[in-house]
Design a protein around this motif. Structure first.
Motif, short mmCIF file in Angstrom:
data_model
loop_
_atom_site.label_atom_id
_atom_site.label_comp_id
_atom_site.label_asym_id
_atom_site.label_seq_id
_atom_site.Cartn_x
_atom_site.Cartn_y
_atom_site.Cartn_z
N ASP A 1 23.69 125.10 78.55
CA ASP A 1 22.42 125.72 78.15
C ASP A 1 22.55 127.22 78.43
OD1 ASP A 1 19.87 126.60 77.67
OD2 ASP A 1 18.88 125.18 79.01
N GLY B 1 19.75 128.73 80.19
CA GLY B 1 19.20 127.83 81.19
C GLY B 1 19.04 128.47 82.56
N ILE C 1 21.27 120.59 85.61
CA ILE C 1 20.38 119.75 84.81
C ILE C 1 20.49 118.27 85.20
CG2 ILE C 1 19.83 118.99 82.45
CD1 ILE C 1 21.04 121.69 81.50
N ARG D 1 12.84 118.42 88.15
CA ARG D 1 12.27 118.58 86.82
C ARG D 1 11.11 117.61 86.61
NH1 ARG D 1 16.64 118.67 84.53
NH2 ARG D 1 16.85 116.46 84.03
N ARG E 1 7.01 118.61 86.03
CA ARG E 1 6.31 118.21 84.81
C ARG E 1 5.24 117.15 85.04
NH1 ARG E 1 10.61 120.73 83.91
NH2 ARG E 1 11.19 121.73 81.92
N ALA F 1 11.77 111.25 80.34
CA ALA F 1 12.19 112.52 79.76
C ALA F 1 13.16 113.26 80.67
CB ALA F 1 10.96 113.39 79.47
N SER F 2 12.95 113.16 81.97
CA SER F 2 13.85 113.84 82.90
C SER F 2 15.25 113.24 82.84
CB SER F 2 13.30 113.77 84.33
OG SER F 2 14.04 114.64 85.18
N GLU G 1 16.46 111.62 80.23
CA GLU G 1 17.02 111.91 78.91
C GLU G 1 17.59 113.33 78.86
OE1 GLU G 1 13.96 111.03 76.08
OE2 GLU G 1 14.55 108.90 75.96
N ARG G 2 16.93 114.27 79.53
CA ARG G 2 17.45 115.64 79.60
C ARG G 2 18.79 115.66 80.34
NH1 ARG G 2 18.26 120.65 77.67
NH2 ARG G 2 17.99 122.29 79.21
N ALA G 3 18.87 114.93 81.45
CA ALA G 3 20.12 114.85 82.19
C ALA G 3 21.21 114.22 81.34
CB ALA G 3 19.91 114.03 83.47
N ARG H 1 21.52 114.24 78.10
CA ARG H 1 21.98 115.16 77.06
C ARG H 1 22.95 116.19 77.64
NH1 ARG H 1 19.53 114.76 72.26
NH2 ARG H 1 20.15 116.85 71.64
N ALA H 2 22.66 116.67 78.83
CA ALA H 2 23.57 117.62 79.46
C ALA H 2 24.93 116.98 79.73
CB ALA H 2 22.96 118.14 80.76
#
Length: 331
Positions: A169, A172, A186, A195, A199, A227-228, A230-232, A234-235
């Motif tokens: 990122d 980021g 991340i 994260r 949120r 979501a947290s 899923e973000r991890a 993706r990283a």
């Protein structure tokens, strides 16, 4: 009678573990000390000395032919020094020299903890028999190691494969390593939890704010927790795809506390990898959980030292070799 024994050390920000490991990968003797929190360098080294002292008190110690160290990094296997991000008291600390003195002059091999994990998984775990593999530790931090051409590939300083500090990122958050948008920033456990809390995720009655608690909420369908993760994922997928593009790995093995979250992490990771790994030679890598558990660091530290060579790999004509701190393979 046990022969070809290595004294193995697994050094991290939470604990310092030690074991005597034989050529079959069995831990014959083991011990552990907590890493002194925010300790000075000599305080941490004193804990290492206590661990080695307990191993040396074993009647099996005379059969030990070398010491293998897997340490939180960065490490410098050429200089024999370590500067772990999570052990502030060690900066360019001469760990190999200190361990060699405590171990009566035995040869010492130093690698990063992710490289040690890769050595263990290639020897006896999920990457066994694979020619090209990335093995990752996803926990308080994110580390990794590579197997290339059927052999452990620690790189010149013992840090090769440190996927946690690939930037995924460009705009980021700043990372403690000095970079920006790193995988670790991340996808590590504390950052997954941070994260989620930022949120609006709310912990349960026990007030547990760990990544494991976020994973439990994600399994129950909490959208912020999902979501947290899923973000991890993706990283991690971006980092794995970048690695596969460079060296054409056939498998990515994930271990560590966050990886124990199971499909909460692995399902979105596999989906995201399909988005990032699009070239024909990058699409193939399997993504699987590690098999070696909490002993991976110790078994890998032993496997990374050429003095005790995995019996199965030797029969298959493969050898695990890494440079010692003096720049040559262990005998």
């Amino acid at each position: 009678m046990h022969t070809d024994i290595v004294a193995a050390l697994d050094i991290g920000g939470t604990k310092i573990a030690g074991a005597l490991v034989d050529s079959g990968g069995d831990l014959l003797v083991r011990t552990q000390r907590p890493t002194p929190p925010a300790g000075e360098g000599e305080q941490v080294m004193a804990a290492v000395g206590e661990v080695l002292g307990e191993l040396a008190a074993s009647p099996l110690w005379p059969a030990a032919r070398a010491v293998g160290i897997g340490s939180a990094g960065p490490v410098d296997s050429n200089a024999g020094t370590v500067s772990p991000v999570n052990i502030p008291g060690w900066r360019d600390y001469p760990l190999v020299r200190g361990v060699r003195e405590l171990a009566g002059g035995l040869p010492v091999t130093l690698v990063g903890d992710g490289v040690a994990m890769a050595a263990a998984e290639h020897w006896q775990g999920a990457a066994r028999g694979r020619v090209n593999a990335l093995c990752m530790v996803v926990s308080t931090g994110v580390g990794g190691g590579l197997v290339l051409g059927g052999e452990l590939h620690p790189g010149p300083t013992g840090n090769a494969g440190h996927i946690g500090h690939i930037s995924v990122d460009l705009d980021g958050d700043s990372c403690p390593c000095g970079g920006r948008g790193c995988v670790e920033r991340i996808a590590s456990g504390p950052n997954i939890a941070r994260r989620a809390l930022e949120r609006g995720w709310l912990p349960g009655p026990d007030k547990d704010v760990s990544a494991a608690a976020v994973a439990a909420s994600a399994r129950d369908g909490d959208p912020v927790a999902v979501a947290s993760f899923e973000r991890a994922a993706r990283a991690l997928a971006a980092g794995i795809a970048a690695t596969a593009t460079l060296v054409e790995i056939e498998i990515a093995v994930l271990g560590g506390g966050v990886a124990k979250s199971g499909e909460v992490l692995f399902a979105p990771l596999r989906r995201a990898l399909r988005e990032y790994a699009t070239l024909s030679f990058v699409r193939g890598p399997e993504v699987v959980p590690a098999q070696m558990g909490t002993d991976a660091g110790l078994i890998g530290a032993a496997a990374a030292c050429g003095d005790v060579r995995p019996a199965r790999a030797a029969r298959a004509g493969r050898r695990v070799r890494t440079p010692s701190a003096e720049g040559r393979p262990c005998p």
